[in-house]
Scaffold this motif. Structure first.
Motif, PDB file in Angstrom:
ATOM      1  N   ALA A  28      56.252  43.112  19.754  1.00  0.00           N
ATOM      2  CA  ALA A  28      55.523  42.288  19.438  1.00  0.00           C
ATOM      3  C   ALA A  28      55.897  41.203  18.473  1.00  0.00           C
ATOM      4  O   ALA A  28      56.651  40.391  18.720  1.00  0.00           O
ATOM      5  CB  ALA A  28      54.275  42.582  19.346  1.00  0.00           C
ATOM      6  N   ILE A  29      56.916  42.301  17.354  1.00  0.00           N
ATOM      7  CA  ILE A  29      56.758  40.746  15.521  1.00  0.00           C
ATOM      8  C   ILE A  29      58.469  40.195  16.100  1.00  0.00           C
ATOM      9  O   ILE A  29      59.242  39.931  15.954  1.00  0.00           O
ATOM     10  CB  ILE A  29      57.018  42.104  14.134  1.00  0.00           C
ATOM     11  N   ALA A  30      58.884  41.410  16.845  1.00  0.00           N
ATOM     12  CA  ALA A  30      60.493  40.800  17.108  1.00  0.00           C
ATOM     13  C   ALA A  30      59.879  39.823  17.963  1.00  0.00           C
ATOM     14  O   ALA A  30      61.100  39.038  17.326  1.00  0.00           O
ATOM     15  CB  ALA A  30      61.540  42.048  17.546  1.00  0.00           C
ATOM     16  N   ALA A  31      59.402  39.587  18.444  1.00  0.00           N
ATOM     17  CA  ALA A  31      59.823  38.828  19.421  1.00  0.00           C
ATOM     18  C   ALA A  31      59.205  37.094  19.524  1.00  0.00           C
ATOM     19  O   ALA A  31      59.364  36.349  19.763  1.00  0.00           O
ATOM     20  CB  ALA A  31      58.888  38.824  21.052  1.00  0.00           C
ATOM     21  N   MET A  32      58.514  37.344  18.532  1.00  0.00           N
ATOM     22  CA  MET A  32      57.367  36.474  17.782  1.00  0.00           C
ATOM     23  C   MET A  32      58.860  35.910  16.620  1.00  0.00           C
ATOM     24  O   MET A  32      58.228  34.204  16.272  1.00  0.00           O
ATOM     25  CB  MET A  32      56.491  36.856  17.608  1.00  0.00           C
ATOM     26  N   THR A  33      59.053  36.408  15.910  1.00  0.00           N
ATOM     27  CA  THR A  33      59.797  35.969  14.894  1.00  0.00           C
ATOM     28  C   THR A  33      61.484  35.463  14.909  1.00  0.00           C
ATOM     29  O   THR A  33      61.972  35.671  15.874  1.00  0.00           O
ATOM     30  CB  THR A  33      59.937  36.962  13.552  1.00  0.00           C
ATOM     31  N   GLY A  34      61.494  34.107  14.387  1.00  0.00           N
ATOM     32  CA  GLY A  34      62.494  33.959  14.456  1.00  0.00           C
ATOM     33  C   GLY A  34      62.679  32.158  13.733  1.00  0.00           C
ATOM     34  O   GLY A  34      61.486  31.754  13.505  1.00  0.00           O
ATOM     35  N   SER A  35      63.453  31.555  13.761  1.00  0.00           N
ATOM     36  CA  SER A  35      63.467  29.926  13.905  1.00  0.00           C
ATOM     37  C   SER A  35      62.522  29.128  14.253  1.00  0.00           C
ATOM     38  O   SER A  35      62.105  28.348  13.728  1.00  0.00           O
ATOM     39  CB  SER A  35      64.812  29.566  13.258  1.00  0.00           C
ATOM     40  N   ILE A  36      62.586  29.942  15.213  1.00  0.00           N
ATOM     41  CA  ILE A  36      61.452  28.777  16.117  1.00  0.00           C
ATOM     42  C   ILE A  36      60.482  30.194  16.404  1.00  0.00           C
ATOM     43  O   ILE A  36      59.964  31.332  17.470  1.00  0.00           O
ATOM     44  CB  ILE A  36      61.738  28.654  17.641  1.00  0.00           C
ATOM     45  N   ALA A  37      59.654  29.965  16.296  1.00  0.00           N
ATOM     46  CA  ALA A  37      58.399  31.023  15.922  1.00  0.00           C
ATOM     47  C   ALA A  37      57.352  30.788  17.952  1.00  0.00           C
ATOM     48  O   ALA A  37      57.676  29.967  18.116  1.00  0.00           O
ATOM     49  CB  ALA A  37      57.610  30.957  15.130  1.00  0.00           C
ATOM     50  N   LEU A  38      57.187  32.015  18.364  1.00  0.00           N
ATOM     51  CA  LEU A  38      55.979  32.306  18.839  1.00  0.00           C
ATOM     52  C   LEU A  38      54.729  32.117  18.370  1.00  0.00           C
ATOM     53  O   LEU A  38      54.346  33.448  18.123  1.00  0.00           O
ATOM     54  CB  LEU A  38      56.389  32.935  20.308  1.00  0.00           C
TER      55      LEU A  38
END
Length: 341
Positions: A28-38
């Motif tokens: 879940a953290i990997a899916a939400m984290t990035g340059s555009i957050a989810l």
């Protein structure tokens, strides 16, 4: 200690449940984290779109990209950690890791040769797997007498380890040769592959099938591994088929290493520090250690890859650099605790 936790079966169930929650949380953290957050509340809807194949929204598109990479990281980390447990049981050496017998070096020779001659991505993966399998077969031919022996004596393990080190040195000489003659346009990709990189790794079914099959074999052999670890010299007299077990450990750990390396390159420390940390935390019972290593190794690599792609965003680091920076000090702390104990 509470009486509930004195029951080994209940304790193992609680530990595995917590590690399963950790695995889901890391994904879940990997899916939400990035340059555009989810946002967390956007994940269920985006996941439903991905499952149904209707990735029309930005959230679903981002989730599909990130979740595929996270699942690849998870199966790679689980394979490396499980291979580490099996390699340490095979060699009776707590410092052994999946790369110690030269299987990773063989994969490097195959993959770098394909990159040097501008092979397609599937050719690089196939060449890496073929190189790892070739070294495994060569190692088996050179050390088959020790693997077949119905004993777990130190001498046989040391000879197998020495043979693997020699083969690894020969493969690394070939790797150095290819790096020295490679044109600059291909050198960066070759170095990234050697360090370990998940940026271009596709989500495939084969690594999951390999992990599932080897995990089933390891769980079935867990009691025998406990006996061999505690009573190495007398294991055969206690009803353990040591020769068959050692051959199974060798082939399964080699298959896991080949699968992991062909997917993501040479990622170090996962198969070394995860089994060590779990032995400190949970004990040395392989009935618990084997599934715990798979869950913990997968979660660790997912979180490390998430850090690798976000800490210097938009630039991405090779995940092998992150695992080494985390793994080296952790392993030194573990060694210090072991020495004090």
């Amino acid at each position: 200690m509470h009486p509930f936790f004195r029951n080994m079966q209940h304790r193992s169930t609680v530990i595995l449940a917590l590690l399963l929650l950790l695995a889901l949380a890391s994904l879940a953290i990997a899916a939400m984290t990035g340059s555009i957050a989810l946002a967390l509340n956007d994940l269920p809807g985006a996941l439903q779109e991905v499952v149904t194949g209707q990735t029309g929204t930005l959230a679903a598109t981002l989730l599909e990209l990130r979740l595929g990479r996270a699942l690849t990281a998870f199966v790679t980390g689980a394979a490396l950690a499980l291979a580490g447990v099996m390699m340490q049981a095979l060699l009776r050496n707590p410092l052994a890791d999946p790369y110690v017998l030269g299987i990773s070096a063989g994969a490097s020779v195959g993959a770098l040769a394909a990159l040097l001659f501008m092979g397609a991505l599937w050719m690089v993966d196939a060449a890496a797997f073929a190189g790892a399998v070739t070294i495994s077969m060569l190692l088996y031919l050179l050390a088959r007498r020790d693997l077949r022996a119905n004993t777990a004596a130190e001498g046989g393990s040391s000879l197998l380890l020495l043979t693997g080190v020699i083969l690894s040195s020969a493969c690394m000489a070939l790797v150095t040769l290819m790096l020295s003659i490679a044109p600059e346009s291909r050198l960066r990709g070759m170095i990234f592959w050697m360090i370990g990189d998940l940026s271009g790794a596709p989500l495939r079914l084969a690594p999951w099938l390999v992990l599932g099959a080897v995990l089933a074999f390891a769980l079935r052999s867990a009691r025998a591994l406990n006996v061999m670890a505690l009573h190495a010299e007398a294991a055969a007299t206690l009803g353990i088929r040591v020769g068959a077990l050692r051959k199974g450990l060798f082939f399964c750990s080699g298959l896991l290493t080949a699968s992991a390396v062909s997917s993501a390159g040479s990622i170090g420390f996962v198969g070394l520090i995860v089994p060590h940390a779990l032995r400190f935390a949970c004990g040395a019972d392989h009935r618990l250690l084997i599934p715990a290593a798979a869950l913990t190794g997968g979660s660790f690599l997912v979180l490390a890859d998430t850090l690798a792609r976000t800490v210097l965003a938009p630039q991405q680091l090779p995940v092998g650099v992150v695992t080494a920076l985390i793994g080296a000090p952790v392993f030194l702390v573990q060694l210090h605790r072991l020495r004090r104990a």
